[in-house]
Design a protein around this motif. Structure first.
Motif, short mmCIF file in Angstrom:
data_model
loop_
_atom_site.label_atom_id
_atom_site.label_comp_id
_atom_site.label_asym_id
_atom_site.label_seq_id
_atom_site.Cartn_x
_atom_site.Cartn_y
_atom_site.Cartn_z
N MET A 1 0.85 -1.17 0.00
CA MET A 1 0.00 0.00 0.00
C MET A 1 0.90 1.23 0.00
O MET A 1 1.81 1.35 0.81
N ASP B 1 0.76 -4.45 3.26
CA ASP B 1 -0.70 -4.48 3.26
C ASP B 1 -1.30 -5.08 4.53
O ASP B 1 -2.43 -4.78 4.89
N ALA C 1 -1.67 0.09 7.97
CA ALA C 1 -2.30 0.01 6.65
C ALA C 1 -3.78 -0.36 6.79
O ALA C 1 -4.63 0.19 6.09
N LYS C 2 -4.07 -1.27 7.69
CA LYS C 2 -5.47 -1.65 7.91
C LYS C 2 -6.28 -0.50 8.48
O LYS C 2 -7.42 -0.26 8.09
N ARG D 1 -6.93 1.97 5.68
CA ARG D 1 -7.85 1.43 4.69
C ARG D 1 -9.29 1.41 5.22
O ARG D 1 -10.23 1.72 4.49
N ASN D 2 -9.47 1.08 6.47
CA ASN D 2 -10.82 0.92 7.03
C ASN D 2 -11.41 2.21 7.56
O ASN D 2 -12.63 2.33 7.68
#
Length: 67
Positions: free
Chosen positions: A1, A16, A21-22, A25-26
Motif C-alpha cells: 500500500m 498491506d 495500513a489496515k 484502509r478501514n
C-alpha cells in the motif's frame, strides 16, 4: 500500500497486512505521517512542555468545574 505523509508529501510503501495500513484502509478519516515528521513534532512538543508555558486543554472536564 502506498501512502503519502500529510506534512511533507513524502510517499512511502507499507505492508498491506500491517496494522497502520489496515487502519488507513478501514477508516479514511485517519491520515498518515512519516516517521521523520512524527519525531520532529514529538521533539518540539516535548520542548514546549519543558518550558512550563504549555497548557494542555482537556475536553473531559465536567461543566461545573469549568466555570
Amino acid at each position: 500500500m502506498k501512502v503519502k505523509c500529510v506534512i511533507c508529501d513524502q510517499i512511502e510503501s507499507l505492508d498491506d497486512d500491517s496494522p497502520i495500513a489496515k487502519k488507513l484502509r478501514n477508516r479514511p478519516i485517519h491520515t498518515y505521517m512519516c516517521q521523520q515528521c512524527y519525531d520532529r513534532i514529538k521533539e518540539k512538543t516535548e520542548a514546549r512542555i519543558s518550558t512550563g508555558k504549555f497548557k494542555l486543554y482537556s475536553t473531559n472536564v465536567p461543566e461545573d468545574e469549568w466555570w
